[in-house]
Every structure is written in structure tokens, then in C-alpha cells.
Scaffold this active site. Structure first.
Site, mmCIF file in Angstrom:
data_model
loop_
_atom_site.group_PDB
_atom_site.id
_atom_site.type_symbol
_atom_site.label_atom_id
_atom_site.label_comp_id
_atom_site.label_asym_id
_atom_site.label_seq_id
_atom_site.Cartn_x
_atom_site.Cartn_y
_atom_site.Cartn_z
ATOM 1 N N ASN A 1 -8.950 2.190 9.509
ATOM 2 C CA ASN A 1 -8.242 1.901 10.745
ATOM 3 C C ASN A 1 -8.807 2.708 11.917
ATOM 4 O OD1 ASN A 1 -4.792 2.286 11.930
ATOM 5 N ND2 ASN A 1 -6.468 1.146 12.774
ATOM 6 N N THR A 2 -8.687 4.051 11.832
ATOM 7 C CA THR A 2 -9.054 4.899 12.958
ATOM 8 C C THR A 2 -10.505 4.717 13.372
ATOM 9 O OG1 THR A 2 -7.442 6.540 12.208
ATOM 10 C CG2 THR A 2 -9.080 7.276 13.789
ATOM 11 N N LYS B 1 0.888 -1.170 0.000
ATOM 12 C CA LYS B 1 0.000 0.000 0.000
ATOM 13 C C LYS B 1 0.922 1.215 0.000
ATOM 14 C CE LYS B 1 -3.058 2.817 2.677
ATOM 15 N NZ LYS B 1 -3.445 3.201 4.051
ATOM 16 N N ALA C 1 -9.289 5.779 3.872
ATOM 17 C CA ALA C 1 -9.136 6.965 4.725
ATOM 18 C C ALA C 1 -10.406 7.802 4.781
ATOM 19 C CB ALA C 1 -7.974 7.852 4.282
ATOM 20 N N GLY C 2 -10.756 8.210 6.009
ATOM 21 C CA GLY C 2 -11.796 9.198 6.213
ATOM 22 C C GLY C 2 -13.155 8.691 6.612
ATOM 23 N N GLY D 1 -8.168 9.790 9.134
ATOM 24 C CA GLY D 1 -8.577 9.883 10.523
ATOM 25 C C GLY D 1 -9.668 10.884 10.824
#
Length: 256
Positions: free
Chosen positions: A208-209, A99, A186-187, A160
Site C-alpha cells: 500500500n504505502t 486479512k 508490508a515493507g 510502511g
């Protein structure tokens, strides 16, 4: 639902991919990944100990025989750094998958797309299976494919942020012209965000976050699993068109 995602001949049984950062400890990481149902786990080569097997290692808690390990170049701000850590992961026997991140700004963490394009071309030439993290720009997405990307990973919103897909129209254009899988990265913040991404036609979502930062990461991981499944099934089912005025749900023809 038999709906396998295949990239470069590799079969992926889950369309939810997860990261490993920001958890309290490796055990919580393991439990969240299990609850998510994901079979792809991304790990930062620069920030996580995955190449030194002599000390406590994330791979002691995540079985590489059970999960596909996707090394990433998070924290790399130059092409040279991104290339170095990609090669390090492969030399350590982790994976040919990468990635690819080349970050352009420390505050926003937006990608340096010029550097990303260059790094993608080099790594693809070296035989890596490259998944570049980019902004939601249809032109850059097309150029990354031309450079050899195996899939393209446009952001939904800043890393995040939890804002969800901010520009669904750009995402639709990216999907419309896509010749490789499109994986939102992301996001996203919650299960409805991943459902929307899948309903648009995205092939997978990486996050992830949204899990690690939740009050209950294990429960949120399970919620994300069902969000992806529901969104994908709805996309394949084909939603009704949007209308300005009401349409009766029961026919009135033939009624007395």
C-alpha cells in the site's frame, strides 16, 4: 502468461494485491488500483467506511464486481477486536475473505503472533478464508497453517518502512516448508523489492504505502505491476547459479 493463483478454489488473475489507505482521495485510489492491474483490494474495516452504504463509500469507487475486496483488521490490538471487525465485514456482505491483523506494539506495528494464532483458529473454524499477517518466522508460519490459514502473509520489513525483504533466508525457509500460498505483506518500497519477493518464489505481494506514498502513485502502481510480472517470470524461468569466477559467455572450443 497463463499463471493463475488459486486459493481455496478462488482464482486470482494478478499476483499484485494493493491497499487503499493514505491516498489523497478516493479518485486517486481508483486510478492507482487500475494502473496496478491488481484484482485484489484490501480495505481496513475499522478505518474505512465500507459497511454504511448511505454515505460516501470507498466501494462507490472500487467496483466489487471487478475487484475482490479483502477486508482487513488493521488497527486491532486484541483478539476480540480482530474477531469483531472480521464478523462485521462478513455480516455487511463484504466478503468471507479476511486479512487478519492482531498488532502487538504501537510503535513497530509488529504482529502479536500469539493473539494472531488464536484468532486464526477461531475464524477458520467459523468458515472464514483467513490470510494472517505475521512476522517472518518459519515456525509461526507453520503453526498458522495448522490453525487453518488459507495463506500466510509474512512481512518483508516493518509496515510502511520501504526497506524491502530484510531476511530472505527466513523467507526461503517459509517457502520451502509451505503447503499454502505465501504472500509478502508490508515493507516493500519499490518495484525491485517486489521483483525480489517473486524471484524467491512468493506467490503474491500485497502493498500500500509504496504506491500511495510515492511522488507519482499512478506511475508507481504501474511499476509495481511490471515488477511482480518480471519477478514471477524470472522465478519460473530458473536463474543461473552464482559463481565466484567468470565463465565465458561464448564457447571457445573449436575456434582457431
Amino acid at each position: 502468461m497463463e499463471d493463475t493463483l488459486v486459493i481455496k478454489g478462488i482464482e486470482f488473475r494478478s499476483r499484485l494485491w494493493v491497499g487503499t489507505g493514505k491516498y489523497r482521495d478516493f479518485d486517486e485510489t481508483r486510478r492507482a488500483i487500475e494502473a496496478s492491474g491488481a484484482d485484489v483490494v484490501t480495505v481496513a474495516v475499522r478505518r474505512t467506511n465500507i459497511t454504511d452504504r448511505k454515505s460516501e463509500n470507498l466501494l462507490d469507487f472500487i467496483d466489487p464486481k471487478k475487484y475482490k475486496i479483502l477486508p482487513n483488521t488493521a488497527g486491532c490490538y486484541t483478539v476480540e477486536d480482530a474477531l469483531r471487525y472480521s464478523r462485521l465485514a462478513r455480516e455487511a456482505g463484504v466478503s468471507d475473505l479476511i486479512k487478519l491483523e492482531v498488532i502487538g506494539d504501537e510503535k513497530t506495528l509488529f504482529p502479536d503472533t500469539i493473539g494472531l494464532l488464536k484468532a486464526t483458529e477461531i475464524l477458520a473454524r467459523e468458515g472464514f478464508i483467513v490470510f494472517p499477517y505475521t512476522n517472518d518466522d518459519p515456525i509461526m508460519a507453520r503453526r498458522l497453517v495448522d490453525a487453518g490459514a488459507a495463506a500466510v502473509m509474512p512481512l518483508a520489513a516493518p509496515i510502511g518502512s520501504g526497506l524491502g525483504i530484510r531476511n530472505p533466508y527466513n523467507m526461503k525457509i517459509i517457502l520451502e516448508q509451505a503447503t499454502v500460498p505465501i504472500i509478502v505483506d508490508a515493507g516493500v518500497g519499490t518495484a525491485s523489492d517486489v521483483a525480489i519477493a517473486m524471484e524467491l518464489g512468493c506467490d503474491a505481494v500485497l502493498l500500500n504505502t509504496a504506491i500511495a506514498g510515492a511522488k507519482d502513485p499512478i506511475a508507481m502502481a504501474e511499476a509495481m505491476k511490471y515488477g511482480v510480472m518480471a519477478g514471477r517470470l524470472a522465478y519460473k524461468a530458473g536463474r543461473i547459479g552464482r559463481k565466484l569466477y567468470a565463465t565465458a559467455s561464448s564457447p571457445i572450443e573449436g575456434m582457431l
